[in-house]
Design a protein around this motif. Structure first.
Motif, PDB file in Angstrom:
ATOM      1  N   GLU A 252     -20.815  -0.996  -8.244  1.00  0.00           N
ATOM      2  CA  GLU A 252     -20.253  -2.177  -7.574  1.00  0.00           C
ATOM      3  C   GLU A 252     -20.766  -2.265  -6.138  1.00  0.00           C
ATOM      4  O   GLU A 252     -21.132  -3.334  -5.660  1.00  0.00           O
ATOM      5  CB  GLU A 252     -18.716  -2.107  -7.559  1.00  0.00           C
ATOM      6  CG  GLU A 252     -18.047  -2.017  -8.929  1.00  0.00           C
ATOM      7  CD  GLU A 252     -18.023  -3.347  -9.688  1.00  0.00           C
ATOM      8  OE1 GLU A 252     -18.462  -4.371  -9.133  1.00  0.00           O
ATOM      9  OE2 GLU A 252     -17.571  -3.338 -10.847  1.00  0.00           O
TER      10      GLU A 252
ATOM     11  N   GLU B 146     -17.324  -7.767  -5.140  1.00  0.00           N
ATOM     12  CA  GLU B 146     -17.919  -6.515  -5.624  1.00  0.00           C
ATOM     13  C   GLU B 146     -17.477  -5.350  -4.733  1.00  0.00           C
ATOM     14  O   GLU B 146     -17.213  -4.250  -5.215  1.00  0.00           O
ATOM     15  CB  GLU B 146     -19.452  -6.600  -5.675  1.00  0.00           C
ATOM     16  CG  GLU B 146     -20.026  -7.792  -6.460  1.00  0.00           C
ATOM     17  CD  GLU B 146     -19.670  -7.829  -7.952  1.00  0.00           C
ATOM     18  OE1 GLU B 146     -18.845  -7.016  -8.411  1.00  0.00           O
ATOM     19  OE2 GLU B 146     -20.225  -8.704  -8.645  1.00  0.00           O
TER      20      GLU B 146
ATOM     21  N   HIS C 180     -14.112  -4.433  -5.910  1.00  0.00           N
ATOM     22  CA  HIS C 180     -14.165  -3.654  -7.153  1.00  0.00           C
ATOM     23  C   HIS C 180     -14.472  -2.187  -6.847  1.00  0.00           C
ATOM     24  O   HIS C 180     -13.866  -1.285  -7.410  1.00  0.00           O
ATOM     25  CB  HIS C 180     -15.252  -4.199  -8.097  1.00  0.00           C
ATOM     26  CG  HIS C 180     -15.003  -5.613  -8.530  1.00  0.00           C
ATOM     27  ND1 HIS C 180     -15.910  -6.344  -9.254  1.00  0.00           N
ATOM     28  CD2 HIS C 180     -13.931  -6.437  -8.327  1.00  0.00           C
ATOM     29  CE1 HIS C 180     -15.421  -7.552  -9.491  1.00  0.00           C
ATOM     30  NE2 HIS C 180     -14.228  -7.630  -8.932  1.00  0.00           N
TER      31      HIS C 180
ATOM     32  N   GLU D 228     -15.077 -10.826 -12.670  1.00  0.00           N
ATOM     33  CA  GLU D 228     -16.429 -10.845 -13.246  1.00  0.00           C
ATOM     34  C   GLU D 228     -16.662 -12.144 -14.013  1.00  0.00           C
ATOM     35  O   GLU D 228     -17.782 -12.657 -14.044  1.00  0.00           O
ATOM     36  CB  GLU D 228     -16.670  -9.655 -14.182  1.00  0.00           C
ATOM     37  CG  GLU D 228     -16.660  -8.273 -13.535  1.00  0.00           C
ATOM     38  CD  GLU D 228     -17.666  -8.067 -12.421  1.00  0.00           C
ATOM     39  OE1 GLU D 228     -18.493  -8.957 -12.144  1.00  0.00           O
ATOM     40  OE2 GLU D 228     -17.622  -6.994 -11.790  1.00  0.00           O
TER      41      GLU D 228
HETATM   42 FE   LIG Z   1     -17.951  -6.202  -9.986  1.00  0.00          FE
END
Ligand SMILES: [Fe+2]
Ligand SMILES: [Fe+2]
Length: 319
Positions: free
Chosen positions: A41, A71, A74, A154
């Protein structure tokens, strides 16, 4: 309450939680899986992040900025999930920048045009969704719960990529060529994201038994191909595989042989951008040292017992 409790929990499709007993090998495998995911990520922010300053409009810049920021989020949830297993965040970062832990090899390819932003959203985030939706049922509770939110984001990433590509395909010939060129470069690496073929995949059987993997690499790869072919048709791009065709007997698309030597080469460090990705990460980590130090000093100050001078000052302020 050890092995027996663990086995029963897995059998009943319930979750293993941080304080539960678990076999050492399960813990080690989970740390490796979650760390590799977290690193992916964070490293995955780079290829697209390079286009934030060059986005063609304010709208595209805002969308891309939000995506890259997701990201980062994440990565943070996942590092936290790894910490519940006793892995320490500093240690994980050290392992990433010294090359002792891996991240997805897809991020070792360069982004050569803005169409790559769309194709990464469509194909790379699309492949990530195929991989990650089954992980919402991972037997390790904190990981499974993190995946639920990650998968929702996502799916936004995949749609924003596809929407960008649709806009480009409605544009000029040069823009359509840019999209096709990007698809040609990303298609095969996207298929490699599912890992080696089942026959060569060493951890699959144990991971399936522990329910930290729900489908094999080849099953997920097939699902991705079947899902993507109609999307490519709707978009008006050609997937660069002459062997790609519908097989009515199997009820799936057949596709050509993947160049596994390329995957091995990129995983072992010899992809187009491996050195650059780690370099950028290392520099960012070093540049951030003062922030970590300041945060630690602040936290220490908050928890430290007040000095006698502070107690006296507070007493004076009291009416
Ligand atoms: Fe991601
Ligand atoms: Fe994403």
């Amino acid at each position: 309450m050890t092995q027996e409790h663990f086995d029963r929990t897995i059998d009943r499709d319930q979750r293993i939680e941080p304080r539960d007993w678990m076999p050492d090998a399960y813990r080690t495998t989970m740390v490796r899986q979650i760390a590799q995911h977290a690193h992916s990520e964070i490293i995955g922010m780079q290829p697209e992040g390079e286009w934030i300053t060059r986005a063609p409009s304010l709208r595209r810049k805002a969308i891309l900025l939000a995506k890259v920021q997701d990201e980062a989020g994440h990565g943070l949830y996942l590092y936290s999930a790894a910490e519940t297993l006793g892995a320490d965040r500093t240690g994980l970062t050290e392992k990433l920048i010294s090359g002792r832990q891996k991240y997805s090899s897809i991020f070792n390819y360069p982004t050569l045009s803005f169409a790559d932003v769309g194709v990464i959203g469509w194909l790379v985030d699309g492949a990530a969704i195929c991989n990650q939706v089954p992980l919402c049922r991972s037997s390790y509770g904190p990981y499974a719960r993190a995946m639920i939110r990650i998968c929702k984001e996502e799916s936004f990433h995949q749609r924003q990529g596809y929407e960008l590509l649709m806009a480009l395909m409605r544009g000029t010939d040069a823009q359509r060529e840019m999209v096709q060129d990007s698809v040609n470069r990303w298609w095969w690496p996207s298929l490699m994201m599912f890992g080696p073929p089942d026959a060569d995949s060493t951890h699959t059987a144990q991971s399936m038994a522990w329910k930290i993997k729900r489908h094999t690499n080849d099953e997920l790869r097939q699902r991705f191909v079947d899902m993507t072919v109609p999307q490519a048709e709707a978009l008006g791009v050609t997937l660069p595989d002459p062997d790609l065709r519908w097989n009515a007997d199997r009820g799936h698309h057949d596709f050509g042989e993947i160049d596994w030597s390329e995957l091995k080469r990129v995983i072992s460090g010899d992809g187009p951008c491996n050195a650059e990705r780690i370099d950028v990460r290392r520099t960012a980590h070093e540049d951030g040292a003062w922030v970590r130090e300041a945060a630690a000093a602040h936290a220490a100050k908050q928890t430290a017992a007040p000095s006698s001078k502070q107690i006296a000052e507070r007493a004076e302020r009291r009416p």
